[in-house]
Scaffold this motif. Structure first.
Motif, PDB file in Angstrom:
ATOM      1  N   SER A  41      41.207  36.233  47.316  1.00  0.00           N
ATOM      2  CA  SER A  41      41.705  37.504  47.827  1.00  0.00           C
ATOM      3  C   SER A  41      42.606  37.238  49.019  1.00  0.00           C
ATOM      4  O   SER A  41      42.234  36.506  49.941  1.00  0.00           O
ATOM      5  N   TYR A  50      42.891  45.150  56.087  1.00  0.00           N
ATOM      6  CA  TYR A  50      43.022  44.665  54.715  1.00  0.00           C
ATOM      7  C   TYR A  50      44.237  45.312  54.059  1.00  0.00           C
ATOM      8  O   TYR A  50      44.281  46.523  53.842  1.00  0.00           O
ATOM      9  N   PRO A 236      37.184  45.473  52.709  1.00  0.00           N
ATOM     10  CA  PRO A 236      37.814  44.985  51.485  1.00  0.00           C
ATOM     11  C   PRO A 236      37.457  45.851  50.276  1.00  0.00           C
ATOM     12  O   PRO A 236      36.358  46.407  50.195  1.00  0.00           O
ATOM     13  N   ALA A 353      41.805  43.066  43.591  1.00  0.00           N
ATOM     14  CA  ALA A 353      41.358  42.613  44.904  1.00  0.00           C
ATOM     15  C   ALA A 353      41.944  41.260  45.292  1.00  0.00           C
ATOM     16  O   ALA A 353      41.724  40.788  46.404  1.00  0.00           O
ATOM     17  N   VAL A 354      42.699  40.624  44.396  1.00  0.00           N
ATOM     18  CA  VAL A 354      43.415  39.394  44.755  1.00  0.00           C
ATOM     19  C   VAL A 354      44.661  39.751  45.563  1.00  0.00           C
ATOM     20  O   VAL A 354      44.896  39.224  46.655  1.00  0.00           O
ATOM     21  N   ALA A 383      37.694  39.686  41.268  1.00  0.00           N
ATOM     22  CA  ALA A 383      37.727  39.306  42.683  1.00  0.00           C
ATOM     23  C   ALA A 383      36.965  40.325  43.527  1.00  0.00           C
ATOM     24  O   ALA A 383      37.079  41.535  43.331  1.00  0.00           O
ATOM     25  N   ASN A 384      36.185  39.826  44.475  1.00  0.00           N
ATOM     26  CA  ASN A 384      35.400  40.617  45.428  1.00  0.00           C
ATOM     27  C   ASN A 384      34.227  41.360  44.795  1.00  0.00           C
ATOM     28  O   ASN A 384      33.572  42.152  45.476  1.00  0.00           O
TER      29      ASN A 384
END
Length: 431
Positions: A41, A50, A236, A353-354, A383-384
């Motif tokens: 991420s 973020y 995030p 989320a990347v 991701a995440n």
């Protein structure tokens, strides 16, 4: 599976990016895959916020594109540079020499979504300029920037002008499904014999400094207990996770090169995969209403699969959840409607989320990620996503490792508030 090889098949032969990265923009397919494959991420900024930023050095742009005078590069907005750099990377990846006229007859198509920030930043200075005291040079600079930036077709026009394209060229905007819908349009143009090559770019731009106020207004507007969409600045995004609370925005561009099979074979091009079908739908409901049942996406998927494959033959789904609880509910409802009893073991992942929720590039990013998963025999994780939410009816592949898998057929979904939905069926390089 019903699939025959034809001269007018739409093959993906090139990928290029200008997306958030660790120390600079993510540009090449290798760098893109390295991030996606491990669920990296790139959203946390030095100040703890973020946001998927894409810092650009004008000197680097001038070095990559010496055809554009430095004084012009200074007048291009970031979104122009995102689109130009992604296009150049995709051509290099496809081994297409645009300087020698390889894209002369190509379709140059762009998808846009978030136009406000890109336009406001150049249009307001024109409105606020004092015409009585501004110098002729300053006035020319303001007007030049305004002409470049104050229209939706700015990225596509800039790209087509660079490569000297004479083929079809236009911009499409239908929210976060924009580049997915445009990939379907390009595939149909190739199938109809209108073009042999199409370059499709999704590009968007958000000004980070404005997002906090936007997030505060959103929070103020929330009432009731229905799942809400939300902009996150200090936390995030976590798609499919039990802590999902909203999305982080991100800037950038993604370009895919599509070619007819006949054209790709003549030049012995390397092939990532094939776009087998694409369908766009919309629900008959009020604008901006959330389709929590996902009925539009269900109809799009069923239509795209018809005559191509059965739901049981789909090995992987690239989802479109952003980290909002509302979209998690939607996908958890629509997946069983498409796939029935096998949904619980069906891998469904997303890469937002990347790089952040980038709007128009999302369709191209999802297709690129899916084709690379097919190529590498590896399902990239979400991701995440660390603790899948109880609402998930499918396997979101949490963590950072992913898993090995053979993917012969895949489905890529995109949709947007307003209920526009796209479904793309993808086959591998040798399907």
């Amino acid at each position: 599976m019903t699939s025959t090889k034809g001269a007018r098949d739409a093959l993906v032969t090139g990928m290029g990016f200008c997306l958030p990265g660790r120390t600079g923009p993510t540009a090449t397919p290798d760098a893109f895959w390295a991030a996606v494959a491990h669920g990296d991420s790139f959203l946390r900024q030095d100040d703890g916020t973020y946001f998927g930023s894409v810092p650009l050095d004008p000197g680097t742009v001038t070095e990559r594109l010496p055809e554009i005078p430095a004084r012009f590069v200074e007048k291009y907005s970031d979104i122009h540079l995102y689109g130009l750099l992604a296009l150049v990377e995709a051509c290099a990846d496809a081994d297409l020499d645009w300087r020698a006229g390889a894209l002369r007859e190509a379709a140059v198509l762009a998808a846009r979504n978030a136009t406000a920030d890109a336009i406001v930043d150049t249009y307001l200075p024109v409105l606020l300029a004092d015409a009585r005291h501004i110098t002729p040079r300053e006035a020319r600079s303001l007007l030049f920037r305004n002409v470049l930036n104050a229209v939706m077709s700015d990225v596509e026009t800039t790209q087509a002008g660079l490569v000297g394209a004479t083929g079809p060229s236009y911009t499409l905007s239908c929210g976060c499904a924009s580049s997915a819908v445009l990939l379907g349009n390009a595939a149909r143009m190739i199938a109809a014999g209108e073009v042999d090559i199409a370059v499709v770019t999704g590009a968007d731009y958000w000004r980070e400094s404005r997002l906090r106020q936007y997030a505060e207004l959103e929070e103020r507007s929330v009432s009731g207990t229905e799942p809400q969409t939300a902009t996150l600045v200090d936390r995030p995004m976590r798609p499919y996770d039990e802590r999902a609370a909203g999305l982080n925005y991100g800037n950038g561009a993604a370009t895919l090169v599509l070619e007819s099979r006949a054209h790709a074979e003549r030049r012995q091009a390397r092939v990532y995969g094939r776009i087998l079908a694409q369908t766009t739908t919309r629900n008959a409901q009020p604008n901006l209403a959330l389709d929590l049942a996902g009925s539009g996406a269900v109809r799009a998927a069923r239509s795209a699969l018809r005559g191509i494959a059965t739901p049981q033959e789909i090995d992987y789904v690239n989802g479109a959840a952003t980290g909002d609880r509302a979209f998690n509910v939607m996908e958890s409802t629509l997946m069983p409607a498409i796939f029935g009893d096998r949904t619980a073991t069906l891998p469904v992942t997303v890469q937002e989320a990347v790089f952040g929720h980038s709007g128009a590039p999302l369709g191209a990013i999802g297709v690129a990620a899916t084709l690379l998963m097919m190529r590498h025999g590896h399902i990239a994780p979400t991701a995440n996503c660390e603790k899948p939410a109880d609402v998930c009816t499918f396997d979101p592949v949490p963590g950072t490792r992913g898993r090995p898998a053979r993917i012969d057929l895949a489905l890529s979904l995109n949709y947007t508030i307003g209920s526009v939905a796209s479904a793309i069926v993808l086959g591998g390089a040798d399907d």
